[in-house]
Design an enzyme around this catalytic site. Structure first.
Site, PDB file in Angstrom:
ATOM      1  N   PHE A   1       0.856  -1.199   0.000  1.00  0.00           N
ATOM      2  CA  PHE A   1       0.000   0.000   0.000  1.00  0.00           C
ATOM      3  C   PHE A   1       0.883   1.238   0.000  1.00  0.00           C
ATOM      4  O   PHE A   1       1.802   1.348   0.813  1.00  0.00           O
ATOM      5  CB  PHE A   1      -0.917   0.013   1.230  1.00  0.00           C
ATOM      6  CG  PHE A   1      -1.869   1.175   1.212  1.00  0.00           C
ATOM      7  CD1 PHE A   1      -3.012   1.136   0.425  1.00  0.00           C
ATOM      8  CD2 PHE A   1      -1.610   2.326   1.962  1.00  0.00           C
ATOM      9  CE1 PHE A   1      -3.889   2.226   0.380  1.00  0.00           C
ATOM     10  CE2 PHE A   1      -2.485   3.410   1.923  1.00  0.00           C
ATOM     11  CZ  PHE A   1      -3.626   3.343   1.131  1.00  0.00           C
TER      12      PHE A   1
ATOM     13  N   LYS B   1       2.770   9.708   8.397  1.00  0.00           N
ATOM     14  CA  LYS B   1       2.030   9.241   9.582  1.00  0.00           C
ATOM     15  C   LYS B   1       2.627   9.739  10.921  1.00  0.00           C
ATOM     16  O   LYS B   1       2.349  10.851  11.316  1.00  0.00           O
ATOM     17  CB  LYS B   1       1.879   7.723   9.545  1.00  0.00           C
ATOM     18  CG  LYS B   1       0.902   7.266   8.436  1.00  0.00           C
ATOM     19  CD  LYS B   1       0.297   5.898   8.695  1.00  0.00           C
ATOM     20  CE  LYS B   1      -0.902   5.648   7.789  1.00  0.00           C
ATOM     21  NZ  LYS B   1      -0.598   4.863   6.596  1.00  0.00           N
TER      22      LYS B   1
ATOM     23  N   ASP C   1       9.066   2.633   1.426  1.00  0.00           N
ATOM     24  CA  ASP C   1       7.915   3.380   1.920  1.00  0.00           C
ATOM     25  C   ASP C   1       7.800   3.081   3.418  1.00  0.00           C
ATOM     26  O   ASP C   1       7.310   2.030   3.819  1.00  0.00           O
ATOM     27  CB  ASP C   1       6.650   2.931   1.172  1.00  0.00           C
ATOM     28  CG  ASP C   1       5.393   3.592   1.712  1.00  0.00           C
ATOM     29  OD1 ASP C   1       5.457   4.207   2.800  1.00  0.00           O
ATOM     30  OD2 ASP C   1       4.340   3.490   1.057  1.00  0.00           O
TER      31      ASP C   1
HETATM   32  C1  PLP Z   1      -0.911   5.210   5.141  1.00  0.00           C
HETATM   33  C2  PLP Z   1       0.103   4.819   4.152  1.00  0.00           C
HETATM   34  C3  PLP Z   1       0.310   5.584   2.984  1.00  0.00           C
HETATM   35  C4  PLP Z   1      -0.565   6.745   2.613  1.00  0.00           C
HETATM   36  O1  PLP Z   1      -0.430   7.814   3.514  1.00  0.00           O
HETATM   37  P1  PLP Z   1      -1.514   9.006   3.448  1.00  0.00           P
HETATM   38  O2  PLP Z   1      -1.001   9.961   4.473  1.00  0.00           O
HETATM   39  O3  PLP Z   1      -2.824   8.388   3.796  1.00  0.00           O
HETATM   40  O4  PLP Z   1      -1.482   9.543   2.081  1.00  0.00           O
HETATM   41  C5  PLP Z   1       1.346   5.223   2.147  1.00  0.00           C
HETATM   42  N1  PLP Z   1       2.122   4.164   2.421  1.00  0.00           N
HETATM   43  C6  PLP Z   1       1.952   3.405   3.522  1.00  0.00           C
HETATM   44  C7  PLP Z   1       2.867   2.255   3.771  1.00  0.00           C
HETATM   45  C8  PLP Z   1       0.915   3.696   4.418  1.00  0.00           C
HETATM   46  O5  PLP Z   1       0.731   2.924   5.475  1.00  0.00           O
END
Ligand code: PLP
Length: 401
Positions: free
Chosen positions: A136, A250, A221
């Protein structure tokens, strides 16, 4: 105005289905709703409230910055952004930082940078991006296409091209796709939304080697796994593999929206003046808060504490499982943990979430078969105990129908 959950259905786009109660106040790892009912928070705003709710030092820094300077745009720079960038580069492999407002935006920047870097150094043919199934990376059209669930990107018209998906923890599947046309491999160093799946050490090392062999950039990521979540400041530090680009968001803002992309000086050179940008990126309010978050989390007490609290969670969940036999395993690292439902409870993670809320406990799920926990990194041990007692009651209810 009478603000109720019903109002949500009258005024909001229906892309979410929030819980029936409406929270109004939080302190540490406790939250209160409109009726004054208190909840224990094991969700942490989806791994965002890494220092709980309304941490006094974050409240102070936000108030102080709020009376100084809110916003400028990138026509000007500002002190909080420069201080935060300096600290991020001192603490990581990176020497350059780009600020955004969310995880998806940080990833969008990373992907655009990888494409531009490959164009600058190798030419147009080197544009393939490889990521992993179940991964994700956010919800912008580019990042959701790179993400590993087609269901999230289907139905919005033509997708950005040259994006392919290998299987996580399956080096051969990456080897089959990667070539000298690959500009980047993007991966989570611990898959979050996909079900709390850790990479094997051989897999991460192998991904790094394949990227090196084909002159492809490795993008980690760390939007969910970064900023202390695994007990390391960044997850890569616990894996012994260094990426070329790292994205963080986050927990970085502890609840104030911010994202950042970190990279080396040489790679960063491809984002020349005018190639990419954001009106709010590097906003002084966000950066002032994030600087304080980083100062607090990057301490031996907090990072060691994460490992200790992980053990409390694991012991507590295994004790519940010994009584009720609902999980096949507890997986993840630090305070990003997943209780995986066994064969008798397949597809029922939402039932556990709903039962938990009824027992005044906030939890998360990661797909249909995993109950996910991503609490504050400084959640008091008493709150872990109390939350697990509530979770046990929720599990009992699901088991007993
Ligand atoms: C939550 C998340 C995102 C997206 O972050 P947003 O602030 O919602 O755009 C991207 N990568 C990972 C691994 C995530 O957990």
């Amino acid at each position: 105005m009478n603000v109720t959950r019903e109002l949500f259905d009258e005024v909001m786009v229906p892309n979410y289905n929030p819980a029936a109660m409406v929270p109004v106040r939080g302190k540490g790892s406790r939250v209160w709703d409109q009726e004054g009912t208190e909840y224990v928070d094991f969700a942490g705003g989806i791994a965002v409230n890494a220092l709980g709710h309304c941490h006094p030092e974050l409240v102070n820094v936000l108030k102080e910055q709020g009376e100084k300077l809110w916003h400028l745009s990138n026509v000007f720079t500002n002190e909080p952004a420069l201080r935060l960038a300096k600290k991020l580069t001192d603490l990581t492999f990176a020497d350059r930082v780009y600020f955004a407002n969310s995880g998806a935006e940080a990833n969008e920047a990373a992907l655009k940078l990888a494409r531009r870097w490959a164009l600058d150094h190798y030419g147009e043919h080197k544009n393939q991006i490889i990521s992993f199934k179940q991964g994700f990376h956010g919800r912008t059209f580019f990042t959701v296409t790179v993400g590993g669930q087609a269901a999230y990107s289907d139905g919005f018209g033509p997708k950005p091209g040259a994006v392919e998906h290998a299987s996580y923890n399956d080096l051969a599947s990456l080897e089959a796709l990667i070539s000298d046309n690959t500009c980047a491999v993007m991966m989570e160093p611990l898959q979050g939304e996909g079900g709390i799946i850790s990479p094997t050490p051989e897999f991460v090392k192998g991904v790094r080697e394949l990227c090196d062999k084909h002159n492809a950039l490795l993008i980690f990521d760390e939007v969910q796994a970064g900023v202390g979540r695994t007990g390391h400041l960044y997850a890569y530090m616990g894996l012994g593999v260094t990426p070329d680009i790292l994205t963080t968001a986050k927990a970085l803002g502890g609840g104030f929206p911010i994202g950042a992309m970190l990279t080396t000086k040489d790679i960063a050179a491809s984002l020349k003046v005018g190639t990419h940008g954001s009106t709010y990126g590097g906003n002084p309010l966000a950066c002032a808060v994030a600087e304080k978050v980083l100062d607090i989390i990057n301490s031996p007490e907090v990072l060691e504490g994460v490992k200790h609290k992980e053990q409390l969670f694991r012991d507590g969940l295994m004790a519940i499982n010994a009584k009720y036999n609902v999980f096949s395993e507890v997986r993840g690292k630090g305070l990003l943990l997943g209780a995986v439902l066994n064969d008798n409870y397949q597809g029922r993670s939402r039932d556990f979430l709903v039962a938990s809320t009824a027992e005044h406990l906030m939890v998360l799920i990661a797909g249909a078969n995993v109950v996910r926990f991503a609490p504050s990194l400084i959640i008091p041990d008493e709150d872990i105990k109390e939350g697990l007692a509530r979770f046990e009651r929720a599990v009992a209810k699901v088991v007993n129908g």
